[in-house]
Motif scaffolding. Structure first.
Motif, PDB file in Angstrom:
ATOM      1  N   VAL A 250      -2.148  -2.075   2.144  1.00  0.00           N
ATOM      2  CA  VAL A 250      -3.406  -1.472   2.570  1.00  0.00           C
ATOM      3  C   VAL A 250      -4.165  -1.071   1.305  1.00  0.00           C
ATOM      4  O   VAL A 250      -3.684  -0.245   0.531  1.00  0.00           O
ATOM      5  CB  VAL A 250      -3.140  -0.254   3.480  1.00  0.00           C
ATOM      6  CG1 VAL A 250      -4.455   0.408   3.891  1.00  0.00           C
ATOM      7  CG2 VAL A 250      -2.327  -0.672   4.701  1.00  0.00           C
ATOM      8  N   THR A 251      -5.312  -1.664   1.075  1.00  0.00           N
ATOM      9  CA  THR A 251      -6.054  -1.482  -0.170  1.00  0.00           C
ATOM     10  C   THR A 251      -6.349  -0.012  -0.470  1.00  0.00           C
ATOM     11  O   THR A 251      -6.165   0.448  -1.592  1.00  0.00           O
ATOM     12  CB  THR A 251      -7.372  -2.279  -0.128  1.00  0.00           C
ATOM     13  OG1 THR A 251      -7.067  -3.640   0.119  1.00  0.00           O
ATOM     14  CG2 THR A 251      -8.128  -2.160  -1.443  1.00  0.00           C
ATOM     15  N   ASP A 252      -6.801   0.729   0.518  1.00  0.00           N
ATOM     16  CA  ASP A 252      -7.161   2.127   0.289  1.00  0.00           C
ATOM     17  C   ASP A 252      -5.949   3.048   0.227  1.00  0.00           C
ATOM     18  O   ASP A 252      -6.084   4.221  -0.111  1.00  0.00           O
ATOM     19  CB  ASP A 252      -8.112   2.617   1.383  1.00  0.00           C
ATOM     20  CG  ASP A 252      -9.486   1.982   1.278  1.00  0.00           C
ATOM     21  OD1 ASP A 252      -9.825   1.480   0.180  1.00  0.00           O
ATOM     22  OD2 ASP A 252     -10.211   1.978   2.286  1.00  0.00           O
ATOM     23  N   SER A 253      -4.776   2.525   0.554  1.00  0.00           N
ATOM     24  CA  SER A 253      -3.557   3.334   0.547  1.00  0.00           C
ATOM     25  C   SER A 253      -2.384   2.429   0.166  1.00  0.00           C
ATOM     26  O   SER A 253      -1.601   2.010   1.013  1.00  0.00           O
ATOM     27  CB  SER A 253      -3.340   3.955   1.931  1.00  0.00           C
ATOM     28  OG  SER A 253      -2.247   4.816   1.909  1.00  0.00           O
ATOM     29  N   PRO A 254      -2.258   2.085  -1.124  1.00  0.00           N
ATOM     30  CA  PRO A 254      -1.286   1.081  -1.549  1.00  0.00           C
ATOM     31  C   PRO A 254       0.171   1.436  -1.284  1.00  0.00           C
ATOM     32  O   PRO A 254       1.030   0.575  -1.360  1.00  0.00           O
ATOM     33  CB  PRO A 254      -1.558   0.922  -3.041  1.00  0.00           C
ATOM     34  CG  PRO A 254      -2.380   2.077  -3.439  1.00  0.00           C
ATOM     35  CD  PRO A 254      -3.047   2.606  -2.225  1.00  0.00           C
TER      36      PRO A 254
END
Length: 119
Positions: A83-87
């Motif tokens: 998840v880009t906003d939550s790696p």
């Protein structure tokens, strides 16, 4: 439970352990990873055997073969995404795969059919 459900449990378990090691490497000194690895090794002779190999893996896509209590053998495809906003979070998507079993029935057909009578 996982040992009974996952047809290829040893391969899946080794992959999970290798991903744990990779994640622990991204968080050096984090006691939670150390504690989890210790608990896994204490509770599983296989984990104790595999841990010293230092296998490292990342999230991936593939196929899982499951023993479902009422549907029999199932094949599921899966893909993992960061998840880009939550790696630190991983999105895993499962879908019914289509290979036929030895009776020529696909996974999708099994899910559409009435459940097996287990009584």
């Amino acid at each position: 439970m996982a040992r009974e459900v996952l047809v290829d449990w040893p391969d899946v378990a080794q992959s999970v352990l290798a991903r744990l090691r990779a994640n622990a490497g991204r968080h050096p000194g984090d006691e939670r990873f150390t504690r989890l690895a210790s608990e896994l090794r204490a509770g599983s002779p296989e984990a104790e055997q595999w841990w010293p190999r230092y296998d490292i893996a990342t999230n991936h896509s593939g196929t899982k073969h499951l023993r479902h209590p009422t549907r029999g053998l199932l094949t599921l495809g899966h893909a993992s995404f960061t998840v880009t906003d939550s790696p630190e979070q991983i999105l895993v998507i499962y879908s019914l795969a289509e290979p036929a079993d030895d009776q020529g029935q696909t996974t999708r057909e099994k899910w559409s059919a009435p459940a097996l009578d287990t009584a």
